[in-house]
Each structure stands twice: as structure tokens, then as C-alpha cells.
Design an enzyme around this catalytic site. Structure first.
Site, PDB file in Angstrom:
ATOM      1  CB  ALA A 191      -0.975  -0.034   1.176  1.00  0.00           C
ATOM      2  CG  ASP A 221      -3.378  -3.455   1.198  1.00  0.00           C
ATOM      3  OD1 ASP A 221      -3.134  -4.427   1.922  1.00  0.00           O
ATOM      4  OD2 ASP A 221      -2.664  -3.108   0.235  1.00  0.00           O
ATOM      5  CG  ASN A 267      -2.985  -6.939   5.349  1.00  0.00           C
ATOM      6  OD1 ASN A 267      -2.377  -6.132   4.641  1.00  0.00           O
ATOM      7  ND2 ASN A 267      -2.383  -7.975   5.895  1.00  0.00           N
TER       8      ASN A 267
HETATM    9  O1  MRU Z   1      -1.225  -7.214  -3.196  1.00  0.00           O
HETATM   10  P1  MRU Z   1      -0.107  -6.569  -2.440  1.00  0.00           P
HETATM   11  O2  MRU Z   1       1.132  -7.379  -2.397  1.00  0.00           O
HETATM   12  O3  MRU Z   1       0.114  -5.147  -2.880  1.00  0.00           O
HETATM   13  O4  MRU Z   1      -0.676  -6.503  -0.956  1.00  0.00           O
HETATM   14  C1  MRU Z   1       0.105  -6.000   0.046  1.00  0.00           C
HETATM   15  C2  MRU Z   1      -0.478  -6.207   1.376  1.00  0.00           C
HETATM   16  O5  MRU Z   1      -1.578  -6.685   1.539  1.00  0.00           O
HETATM   17  C3  MRU Z   1       0.333  -5.730   2.528  1.00  0.00           C
HETATM   18  O6  MRU Z   1       0.048  -6.489   3.658  1.00  0.00           O
HETATM   19  C4  MRU Z   1      -0.005  -4.290   2.811  1.00  0.00           C
HETATM   20  O7  MRU Z   1       0.052  -3.478   1.702  1.00  0.00           O
HETATM   21  C5  MRU Z   1       0.884  -3.895   3.905  1.00  0.00           C
HETATM   22  S1  MRU Z   1       1.398  -2.254   4.002  1.00  0.00           S
HETATM   23  C6  MRU Z   1       3.114  -2.273   4.151  1.00  0.00           C
END
Ligand code: MRU
Length: 367
Positions: free
Chosen positions: A63, A251, A261
Site C-alpha cells: 500500500a 491496505d 489487508n
Molecule cells: O497485493 P499486495 O502485495 O500489494 O498486498 C500488500 C499487502 O496486503 C500488505 O500487507 C499491505 O500493503 C501492507 S502495508 C506495508
């Protein structure tokens, strides 16, 4: 963070990009996360359309990082054409690239607000400066999350009889998911660097394996002891007292503390609740969506291609990266990329301003 003694951020701007090699023409350099953990490759982007592809294909992901990438996407767009119409079109394309992480919308709106108040001729320089500022701020926020989370871990570890403190995490919420430090992994790095005996259970995080391929790689590079587990193992480990704390990223978090998330987070929260294991989300303020209250009905969950479930990539014995099918040819797969954990299952939220109960975010962010 350092890789083999060299300091990196996940994204940065550089002058002299493109075929012109003109110093006033800037490009963006990213770490191509689709190649990790088997290859560490930097990748250069010179156009808005390239940034949109990088976000959609998850060369950049996580995110906070897609917020930073969207900000640089706006800078690339301004460099192409700084008029209002082009900026509005670029903003919409970026907003459509991935729908769930609110950081992307936050960054695009911040760039639009900054740029639309300026005369056209000063927009380009201002866009690169604002995107760089967003990146610097991200690093600061995550460092602060690390310090607040460290206090939490120290307190919990001091009440434990055994020497090792075991933390379970899901997906990748480390420095690769941000500009630096990470969110969920920032407290873990802080605790490890402070000399604590930390061990991390890393959920593999099907279907794209961000845990197995990215979190494990990061922790390995930093020397943090860790073990990769299948996504189904966490509940069993909790039942047997082998998990002292769960820390995940997010997210999007509602003003009431519902945590959206990576898919599978909700199941970990249920298991943690049933086993009285504290479950924390580490969340910088750009991840909080103050406009919504009900995570289940108000957050768009990205539906990704079912092929991400049907196929898997890995390194062959010959050192080639190959993709193979794991499901029968005619079986359909669906792929919701995120889920929502209701605030009642979340012990607390670690923010840059401190730690609070999930439903008390407003007490930390009165402004
Ligand atoms: O689909 P992604 O890899 O972009 O998803 C990322 C996540 O779900 C993370 O846990 C989230 O962004 C954490 S913030 C550092």
C-alpha cells in the site's frame, strides 16, 4: 535498508532519463518485485503508462509503495503534458490501476491538489519535489511505527519465560512494501537491531507468495531468524503456544478500526482471537480512510486474475524461473486479493503517533 552493504530505497527518481539523456528529463527507478527472491533487478520507468503497468503487474506493490509510485506516476504525467486535462486523465488511470489500497488515492489527490494551484510552467519541478516529499515522509512514518512497535514487543517479551519472542506476519509489509523500513516489519527490525531474540513465522501468502518470496528475502538480508510456513499452519502453531504476537500491515483501515489487508489475514485474526494471541496492525496514517466506517461494505476488494491461483512460479534446478499449472486444466479459480478483519478481532493499531485500541484511532488523530 541495505542489500549486501548497499543502501536502497524501493523507489527513486533520477535525472537524464529516456532517449534524450536530457538532465531536466527525469525517470523513476524501482526494484522489480516480480523477480524476487531469485533475481534482484532494478527497472527504469520513463512514462506514465509504464508506471501504470508496474503497479498493475505488481512490479511495485504494497500500500505505501503504490502510493509513492502513483505520486511519481503523476510526476511522469506532468512531464509529458502539464495541462489540467492531462493531469485529470492521468489521475483517473492511476486510481483505476489498483482499487483497494487507499494510499494510492491519497497520493494522487495530494499531487492533484498541489499541482492544480500552480501555473503550468512550474508544475513539473513541483511534481517531482512533491513525490520525493511523499517518499521521505513515508520513511519517517514507518520509522516511528517501528519505535512504537518496539515498545510493545519489549513489554510483551518481558512477561514471557522463554528467551525467543515469536511473531507471525502475513503477506509482505516490510520495506519492499513501503519506501523503506516497512510497516509490520518495522517493529521487528527495530527489536532485532536492539538485540532482542526475535523469530518470525512467515506465512507463505498464496496465491502470489509475497511472504515466501519477499518477506523471507528481506528478513534473510537483514539477518532476522525466520521460518516460512504454509498459510494453513498459523492456527496450529498458535494452539501450541508458538506464536507470541501477530503483526500485519494494512491496505485500508476504516475510521472505526476495521483492517483490510491481504487475503487470509482475517483467518489469522480469528485464530489469534481464539488463542488469546495479541493481533496488531501496523498502519501509517495515509492508510486510514476517514470517510468510511464499515470495512465489509465500504471497501472495494480487488479481484485479480484466477491464473494467479492456477499457476505458480519458481526456480528450476537449472536456475531458470518457470511458471507451472497446479490445478486441473478446466477448473475455474477465483482470486479475491484482500479481506477485512473486523476491529473487534484487532488488539491494537500501531501508528506513527503511538499504539491505540482498534476502535480508538480518532483519539490519536484528533486533527
Ligand atoms: O497485493 P499486495 O502485495 O500489494 O498486498 C500488500 C499487502 O496486503 C500488505 O500487507 C499491505 O500493503 C501492507 S502495508 C506495508
Amino acid at each position: 535498508m541495505k542489500i549486501d552493504e548497499k543502501y536502497y530505497r524501493t523507489i527513486k527518481a533520477f535525472p537524464g532519463a529516456g532517449s534524450s539523456k536530457n538532465a531536466s528529463f527525469w525517470g523513476v527507478e524501482i526494484i522489480d518485485q516480480t523477480k524476487l527472491p531469485h533475481r534482484f533487478e532494478l527497472f527504469q520507468l520513463n512514462k506514465l503508462v509504464e508506471m501504470i503497468t508496474a503497479i498493475k503487474t505488481m512490479q511495485v506493490r504494497g500500500a505505501p509503495l503504490i502510493g509513492a509510485a502513483a505520486a511519481y506516476g503523476m510526476a511522469l504525467a506532468v512531464q509529458e503534458n502539464a495541462d489540467d486535462g492531462h493531469l485529470a486523465k492521468a489521475a483517473q488511470l492511476l486510481l483505476d490501476s489498483r482499487p483497494t489500497a487507499v494510499n494510492l488515492r491519497w497520493a494522487v489527490n495530494r499531487m492533484l491538489n498541489k499541482l492544480s494551484s500552480l501555473p503550468i510552467e512550474s508544475r513539473c519541478k513541483a511534481a517531482w519535489q512533491e513525490a520525493a516529499l511523499i517518499c521521505d515522509e513515508d520513511v519517517t512514518l514507518n520509522h516511528q511505527i517501528g519505535q512504537h512497535g518496539l515498545g510493545l514487543i519489549q513489554t510483551a517479551a518481558s512477561q514471557k519465560q522463554t528467551p525467543t519472542f515469536n511473531i507471525l506476519t502475513h503477506c509482505n509489509a516490510g520495506w519492499l512494501a513501503t519506501v523503506d523500513w516497512g510497516t509490520a516489519l518495522a517493529p521487528i527490525y527495530a527489536a532485532h537491531d536492539a538485540g532482542m531474540n526475535i523469530h518470525v513465522w512467515v506465512d507463505e501468502t498464496r496465491p502470489r507468495n509475497q511472504g515466501a518470496s519477499l518477506t523471507a528475502w528481506e528478513l534473510d538480508k537483514h539477518g532476522v531468524p525466520h521460518t516460512v510456513i504454509s498459510d494453513n499452519a498459523g492456527g496450529h502453531l498458535m494452539q501450541h503456544g508458538q506464536v507470541d504476537m501477530v503483526i500485519v500491515g494494512a491496505d485500508r483501515v476504516t475510521s472505526t478500526g476495521d483492517v483490510c489487508n491481504k487475503i487470509g489475514t482475517y483467518l489469522k485474526a480469528l485464530a489469534a482471537f481464539d488463542n488469546q494471541v495479541p493481533f496488531y496492525a501496523a498502519v501509517p496514517s495515509p492508510t486510514i480512510d476517514w470517510k468510511i466506517q464499515d470495512g465489509l461494505s465500504d471497501i472495494e476488494i480487488e479481484m485479480r486474475d484466477g491464473d494467479e491461483v492456477s499457476y505458480i512460479s519458481g526456480l528450476t534446478a537449472q536456475g531458470e524461473i518457470e511458471t507451472i499449472r497446479v490445478t486441473p486444466e478446466h477448473s475455474i479459480a477465483i482470486n479475491p486479493a484482500f479481506d477485512v478483519t473486523p476491529s473487534k478481532l484487532v488488539t491494537g493499531i500501531i501508528t506513527e503517533r503511538g499504539v491505540c485500541a482498534a476502535n480508538a484511532l480518532k483519539s490519536l488523530f484528533k486533527d
